[in-house]
Scaffold this motif. Structure first.
Motif, PDB file in Angstrom:
ATOM      1  N   SER A  71      16.821  -6.131 -27.328  1.00  0.00           N
ATOM      2  CA  SER A  71      17.984  -6.314 -26.453  1.00  0.00           C
ATOM      3  C   SER A  71      19.066  -5.292 -26.740  1.00  0.00           C
ATOM      4  O   SER A  71      19.772  -4.834 -25.821  1.00  0.00           O
ATOM      5  CB  SER A  71      18.547  -7.733 -26.643  1.00  0.00           C
ATOM      6  OG  SER A  71      17.576  -8.710 -26.334  1.00  0.00           O
ATOM      7  N   TYR A  72      19.188  -4.900 -28.002  1.00  0.00           N
ATOM      8  CA  TYR A  72      20.160  -3.875 -28.383  1.00  0.00           C
ATOM      9  C   TYR A  72      19.827  -2.540 -27.712  1.00  0.00           C
ATOM     10  O   TYR A  72      20.705  -1.878 -27.124  1.00  0.00           O
ATOM     11  CB  TYR A  72      20.161  -3.740 -29.905  1.00  0.00           C
ATOM     12  CG  TYR A  72      21.000  -2.615 -30.447  1.00  0.00           C
ATOM     13  CD1 TYR A  72      22.386  -2.714 -30.484  1.00  0.00           C
ATOM     14  CD2 TYR A  72      20.398  -1.451 -30.936  1.00  0.00           C
ATOM     15  CE1 TYR A  72      23.166  -1.676 -30.993  1.00  0.00           C
ATOM     16  CE2 TYR A  72      21.161  -0.412 -31.445  1.00  0.00           C
ATOM     17  CZ  TYR A  72      22.543  -0.530 -31.464  1.00  0.00           C
ATOM     18  OH  TYR A  72      23.302   0.500 -31.960  1.00  0.00           O
ATOM     19  N   VAL A  73      18.558  -2.144 -27.743  1.00  0.00           N
ATOM     20  CA  VAL A  73      18.147  -0.892 -27.104  1.00  0.00           C
ATOM     21  C   VAL A  73      18.310  -0.995 -25.581  1.00  0.00           C
ATOM     22  O   VAL A  73      18.786  -0.062 -24.923  1.00  0.00           O
ATOM     23  CB  VAL A  73      16.693  -0.551 -27.477  1.00  0.00           C
ATOM     24  CG1 VAL A  73      16.240   0.714 -26.757  1.00  0.00           C
ATOM     25  CG2 VAL A  73      16.555  -0.376 -28.985  1.00  0.00           C
ATOM     26  N   PHE A  74      17.926  -2.142 -25.014  1.00  0.00           N
ATOM     27  CA  PHE A  74      18.082  -2.345 -23.564  1.00  0.00           C
ATOM     28  C   PHE A  74      19.543  -2.204 -23.149  1.00  0.00           C
ATOM     29  O   PHE A  74      19.856  -1.565 -22.134  1.00  0.00           O
ATOM     30  CB  PHE A  74      17.549  -3.732 -23.197  1.00  0.00           C
ATOM     31  CG  PHE A  74      17.712  -4.082 -21.751  1.00  0.00           C
ATOM     32  CD1 PHE A  74      16.770  -3.705 -20.812  1.00  0.00           C
ATOM     33  CD2 PHE A  74      18.819  -4.795 -21.319  1.00  0.00           C
ATOM     34  CE1 PHE A  74      16.921  -4.027 -19.474  1.00  0.00           C
ATOM     35  CE2 PHE A  74      18.985  -5.133 -19.982  1.00  0.00           C
ATOM     36  CZ  PHE A  74      18.037  -4.738 -19.064  1.00  0.00           C
ATOM     37  N   SER A  75      20.444  -2.774 -23.914  1.00  0.00           N
ATOM     38  CA  SER A  75      21.874  -2.714 -23.573  1.00  0.00           C
ATOM     39  C   SER A  75      22.388  -1.281 -23.607  1.00  0.00           C
ATOM     40  O   SER A  75      23.120  -0.847 -22.704  1.00  0.00           O
ATOM     41  CB  SER A  75      22.674  -3.578 -24.554  1.00  0.00           C
ATOM     42  OG  SER A  75      22.243  -4.924 -24.505  1.00  0.00           O
ATOM     43  N   TRP A  76      21.999  -0.534 -24.643  1.00  0.00           N
ATOM     44  CA  TRP A  76      22.466   0.848 -24.747  1.00  0.00           C
ATOM     45  C   TRP A  76      21.874   1.740 -23.656  1.00  0.00           C
ATOM     46  O   TRP A  76      22.504   2.718 -23.233  1.00  0.00           O
ATOM     47  CB  TRP A  76      22.093   1.413 -26.121  1.00  0.00           C
ATOM     48  CG  TRP A  76      23.180   1.215 -27.130  1.00  0.00           C
ATOM     49  CD1 TRP A  76      23.299   0.202 -28.019  1.00  0.00           C
ATOM     50  CD2 TRP A  76      24.318   2.051 -27.310  1.00  0.00           C
ATOM     51  NE1 TRP A  76      24.438   0.335 -28.755  1.00  0.00           N
ATOM     52  CE2 TRP A  76      25.093   1.480 -28.341  1.00  0.00           C
ATOM     53  CE3 TRP A  76      24.762   3.222 -26.722  1.00  0.00           C
ATOM     54  CZ2 TRP A  76      26.289   2.029 -28.778  1.00  0.00           C
ATOM     55  CZ3 TRP A  76      25.948   3.784 -27.156  1.00  0.00           C
ATOM     56  CH2 TRP A  76      26.702   3.201 -28.173  1.00  0.00           C
ATOM     57  N   ALA A  77      20.688   1.403 -23.165  1.00  0.00           N
ATOM     58  CA  ALA A  77      20.069   2.207 -22.112  1.00  0.00           C
ATOM     59  C   ALA A  77      20.630   1.874 -20.739  1.00  0.00           C
ATOM     60  O   ALA A  77      20.716   2.759 -19.869  1.00  0.00           O
ATOM     61  CB  ALA A  77      18.550   2.002 -22.125  1.00  0.00           C
ATOM     62  N   VAL A  78      21.022   0.631 -20.514  1.00  0.00           N
ATOM     63  CA  VAL A  78      21.389   0.174 -19.170  1.00  0.00           C
ATOM     64  C   VAL A  78      22.900   0.149 -18.946  1.00  0.00           C
ATOM     65  O   VAL A  78      23.399   0.662 -17.936  1.00  0.00           O
ATOM     66  CB  VAL A  78      20.786  -1.230 -18.911  1.00  0.00           C
ATOM     67  CG1 VAL A  78      21.329  -1.824 -17.617  1.00  0.00           C
ATOM     68  CG2 VAL A  78      19.271  -1.140 -18.848  1.00  0.00           C
ATOM     69  N   VAL A  79      23.652  -0.434 -19.882  1.00  0.00           N
ATOM     70  CA  VAL A  79      25.085  -0.672 -19.649  1.00  0.00           C
ATOM     71  C   VAL A  79      25.858   0.634 -19.444  1.00  0.00           C
ATOM     72  O   VAL A  79      26.591   0.775 -18.455  1.00  0.00           O
ATOM     73  CB  VAL A  79      25.680  -1.507 -20.799  1.00  0.00           C
ATOM     74  CG1 VAL A  79      27.199  -1.628 -20.631  1.00  0.00           C
ATOM     75  CG2 VAL A  79      25.053  -2.905 -20.806  1.00  0.00           C
ATOM     76  N   PRO A  80      25.758   1.645 -20.333  1.00  0.00           N
ATOM     77  CA  PRO A  80      26.513   2.890 -20.066  1.00  0.00           C
ATOM     78  C   PRO A  80      26.103   3.562 -18.766  1.00  0.00           C
ATOM     79  O   PRO A  80      26.945   4.121 -18.058  1.00  0.00           O
ATOM     80  CB  PRO A  80      26.178   3.767 -21.283  1.00  0.00           C
ATOM     81  CG  PRO A  80      25.744   2.823 -22.344  1.00  0.00           C
ATOM     82  CD  PRO A  80      25.048   1.719 -21.621  1.00  0.00           C
ATOM     83  N   ALA A  81      24.798   3.512 -18.438  1.00  0.00           N
ATOM     84  CA  ALA A  81      24.341   4.134 -17.190  1.00  0.00           C
ATOM     85  C   ALA A  81      24.943   3.428 -15.974  1.00  0.00           C
ATOM     86  O   ALA A  81      25.390   4.079 -15.018  1.00  0.00           O
ATOM     87  CB  ALA A  81      22.816   4.108 -17.125  1.00  0.00           C
TER      88      ALA A  81
END
Length: 491
Positions: free
Chosen positions: A45-55
């Motif tokens: 979930s940590y990796v998913f958040s960093w990949a999706v939220v800033p984008a």
């Protein structure tokens, strides 16, 4: 690339990051003295958040700023290259031309940078695309340039968003370690997301108030607030663009009609709906309740325009004919004393519409009263009716007041039933058999037609809207005071 396709790609990158992050988190060694802080699912979930939220944040900011930049450039070109039309009208014409040109096949769009109206007119006609009236030759290259700028902006946004998503994926993957507090970081992101969701209603309310407030201030800079709030004549005299005719904007007839019709509707809906709720909650068997409650709630799903037709075709003529028969029997004059479009007609039909709001909400509230209160009352020798009157209803009163407030707000904001059942005449009368109108009807009237939206005739709609907003706010404050008072007695 479309925005929807870009969103799907970013989500796909995020899902890939989730799988990789979870796999890497599961493979972390559990060394002595360095216990793994978070479970693998939190690493994913940590990796998913960093990949999706800033984008997604970058995409939202780009979509908000890009049109402003494009149209500021278009506006400068319009002011420099055209001699007719205001900048707002020019923007509208350029936007329409740009949409039409974009609908053409790619090969037909080549060379339009130097074309004029005469060159693109046959292309539009061949494709069935309407050519906006008032467009000039100078607007065609501007529209082509606007389309080019939008395409470049969309391409740049796509590249930037994908770069940010991939960079966030690899950066977060590289940070996964035994003591990484992935759970805390993910929970913080979820908390921020929940706060944003809970703030939508507040931000929406603030936006609505500001949109009405600024236009209302402009209206009151032209029309005296005293003549608006205390005037008894409503004659806005619809004016064409450029006309200086102001008319009279007294809101008293509209407020009187709004409150009068809502009062008649509540007078009919509250007893019927409340008694129906008491019967279903306290006396009806489960079989009867399973049939009656859905049938009542069907009324809530009927569109208000259908209620308006029902009032116009059935209820209004019925009341008029009944009054004519009564008047004929008493005086010999078979003229109805109830108009087909009247306060009574609108109130009765609106009351029918409001019955399911009162009954369904009150039924849920009465059913939620603890069974122990009923059992205690029965144990002391009270009858079922005494229990309902002395125990259940007082305990449910805060919720019932809230339900009635919701119903009253629904009645005050109704438009279509009033238009068809009570008319649009702004009268002041105490006779329920005559016609009146409401604030919402006049808001629609003032914003309909070919009007100048900088004239008092149009700006008054925003003043009416902010007045209606203040009325409902006062109702909420009164209801909250009542709810707080009785809730303290039964908590």
């Amino acid at each position: 690339m479309s925005v929807f396709a870009l969103i799907l790609i970013v989500l796909a990158i995020g899902l890939v990051g989730f799988v990789l992050g979870r796999r890497k988190g599961a493979a972390l060694p559990d060394a002595p003295g360095a216990k793994i802080h978070s479970r693998p699912v939190y690493h994913g979930s940590y990796v998913f958040s960093w990949a999706v939220v800033p984008a997604f944040l970058l995409m939202a900011a780009w979509l908000a700023i890009s049109p402003i930049v494009v149209f500021s450039t278009v506006e400068r070109r319009i002011e420099a290259d055209t001699q007719s039309a205001s900048s707002s009208l020019g923007r509208s014409l350029v936007r329409s031309l740009g949409q039409g040109i974009r609908a053409l096949p790619a090969d037909e769009q080549v060379g339009l940078e130097t074309a004029g109206i005469a060159q693109i007119k046959p292309l539009f006609e061949r494709r069935g695309i309407p050519l906006p009236g008032g467009a000039t030759d100078a607007m065609v290259p501007i529209a082509v340039e606007k389309n080019h700028m939008e395409d470049v902006s969309r391409l740049a946004m796509t590249g930037a968003v994908l770069v940010v998503a991939v960079a966030g994926l690899f950066l977060s993957l590289s940070r996964i370690a035994v003591r990484l507090r992935a759970r805390n970081k993910v929970e913080r992101i979820v908390k921020v997301f929940l706060i944003l969701c809970s703030s939508i209603a507040i931000l929406t309310t603030v936006g609505i108030v500001c949109s009405m407030l600024f236009e209302s201030i402009d209206f009151f800079s032209r029309i005296s607030p005293s003549s608006f709030f205390f005037g008894t004549v409503w004659e806005p005299r619809f004016a064409a663009a450029g006309s200086q005719a102001a008319g009279q904007f007294g809101i008293i007839p509209l407020l009187a009609g709004t409150l009068y019709i809502a009062f008649v509707a509540m007078l009919f809906a509250v007893p019927v709906g409340l008694f129906a709720a008491i019967y279903m909650a306290e006396y009806a068997s489960s079989r009867v309740r399973s049939i009656v409650k859905p049938l009542l709630e069907v009324l809530a799903g009927i569109p208000t325009i259908v209620y308006g037709f029902f009032a116009l075709i059935t209820v209004g003529p019925f009341l008029r004919d009944i009054s004519a028969d009564i008047n004929g029997l008493l005086t010999g004059n078979f003229t109805g004393f109830i108009q087909a479009q009247s306060i009574l007609t609108a109130g009765l039909v609106m009351g029918i519409m409001l019955i399911p709001f009162v009954s369904s909400l009150s039924d849920d509230i009465i059913t939620a009263v603890p069974r122990s209160l009923r059992d205690g009352s029965m144990g002391l020798g009270a009858t079922p009716s005494e229990t309902v009157k002395k125990v259940v209803l007082p305990a449910a009163l805060p919720g019932i007041v809230s339900a009635l407030l919701l119903t009253a707000s629904r009645a005050i904001g109704e438009t279509m039933i009033v238009v068809l059942a009570a008319g649009i005449a702004a009268n002041i009368t105490l006779n329920p058999f005559e016609a009146m109108t409401t604030v919402t009807v006049k808001i629609v009237s003032q914003l309909t037609g070919d009007l100048d939206f900088t004239s008092p005739q149009s700006l008054v709609a925003f003043a009416l809207g902010i007045t209606l907003f203040v009325m409902t706010l006062i109702l909420n404050i009164i209801a909250l005071a009542i709810v707080r008072k009785y809730r303290e007695q039964y908590d």
